[in-house]
Write a protein that holds these residues in place. Structure first.
Motif, PDB file in Angstrom:
ATOM      1  N   MET A 264       0.707  -1.098  -0.181  1.00 36.80           N
ATOM      2  CA  MET A 264       0.090  -0.080   0.000  1.00 36.80           C
ATOM      3  C   MET A 264       0.870   1.176  -0.023  1.00 36.80           C
ATOM      4  SD  MET A 264      -2.893  -1.207  -0.044  1.00 36.80           S
ATOM      5  CE  MET A 264      -4.206   0.028   0.484  1.00 36.80           C
ATOM      6  N   PRO A 265       0.419   2.291  -0.728  1.00 34.62           N
ATOM      7  CA  PRO A 265       1.196   3.670  -0.554  1.00 34.62           C
ATOM      8  C   PRO A 265       1.431   4.155   0.725  1.00 34.62           C
ATOM      9  CG  PRO A 265      -0.498   3.918  -2.255  1.00 34.62           C
ATOM     10  CD  PRO A 265      -0.776   2.415  -1.403  1.00 34.62           C
ATOM     11  N   LYS A 266       2.326   4.960   0.834  1.00 29.24           N
ATOM     12  CA  LYS A 266       2.846   5.318   2.242  1.00 29.24           C
ATOM     13  C   LYS A 266       1.885   6.378   2.687  1.00 29.24           C
ATOM     14  CE  LYS A 266       6.575   3.047   2.623  1.00 29.24           C
ATOM     15  NZ  LYS A 266       6.457   1.643   2.717  1.00 29.24           N
ATOM     16  N   ASP A 267       1.160   7.090   1.741  1.00 25.62           N
ATOM     17  CA  ASP A 267       0.212   7.809   2.129  1.00 25.62           C
ATOM     18  C   ASP A 267      -1.192   7.322   2.312  1.00 25.62           C
ATOM     19  OD1 ASP A 267       0.362   7.894  -0.646  1.00 25.62           O
ATOM     20  OD2 ASP A 267       0.151   9.987  -1.056  1.00 25.62           O
ATOM     21  N   TYR A 268      -1.320   6.107   2.181  1.00 23.35           N
ATOM     22  CA  TYR A 268      -2.755   5.452   2.282  1.00 23.35           C
ATOM     23  C   TYR A 268      -3.134   5.483   3.897  1.00 23.35           C
ATOM     24  CZ  TYR A 268      -6.632   2.232   1.839  1.00 23.35           C
ATOM     25  OH  TYR A 268      -7.832   1.514   1.942  1.00 23.35           O
TER      26      TYR A 268
END
Length: 160
Positions: A142-146
């Motif tokens: 998952m993206p770090k900013d999710y």
């Protein structure tokens, strides 16, 4: 049953959105309260004004479904708050209509990938996402900013 209309969120729908989402979460035994989801009382600020969006499905002027988009970095988006009232699932295709609305918007806005998290007990939701081209991925993918909710334990992504 009347026709379903998908429309962008307006403040007038807030209480029905909250009631629908909390009742569905409770029906599935997902231990989440309104206090755990303060974004539900700040939809415009949390979703729309940050570059994402939030749609409601209406039947006879009542909210019967929701889907939200969070704008992430690098052309990514997060699907949040995807819910359909029980009477509008399955043959009624409400989930598909909501998802199609979000994906069409994402294509128009130049998004590249969509991500979402869900709960392992929501088997039908997982089948729905897979049927619509999402592939399961690990939490580490998952993206770090999710923003991962504490209850999320199954993750998906889709290239658009």
């Amino acid at each position: 049953m009347s026709e379903i209309t998908i429309t962008p969120f307006k403040k007038q729908y807030e209480s029905e959105v909250v009631d629908l989402i909390i009742s569905i979460q409770n029906d599935f035994g997902v231990d989440v309260t309104l206090e755990d989801q303060p974004d539900l009382l700040q939809i415009e600020e949390e979703y729309i004004h940050t570059g994402g969006n939030f749609w409601v499905a209406l039947s006879e002027n009542h909210v019967v479904g929701t889907v939200a988009l969070v704008k992430l970095g690098n052309g990514n988006g997060a699907i949040k708050k995807m819910f359909a009232a029980p009477a509008f699932r399955g043959e009624k295709q409400l989930g598909k209509k909501l998802l199609d609305t979000l994906i069409s918007y994402c294509k128009d806005q130049g998004y590249k990938e969509l991500y979402l998290g869900t709960v392992n007990v929501l088997i039908a939701a997982q089948k729905f996402y897979k049927k619509n081209g999402f592939v399961e991925c690990s939490k580490a993918d998952m993206p770090k900013d999710y923003h991962i909710m504490d209850v999320d334990n199954v993750f998906f992504k889709k290239t658009i």
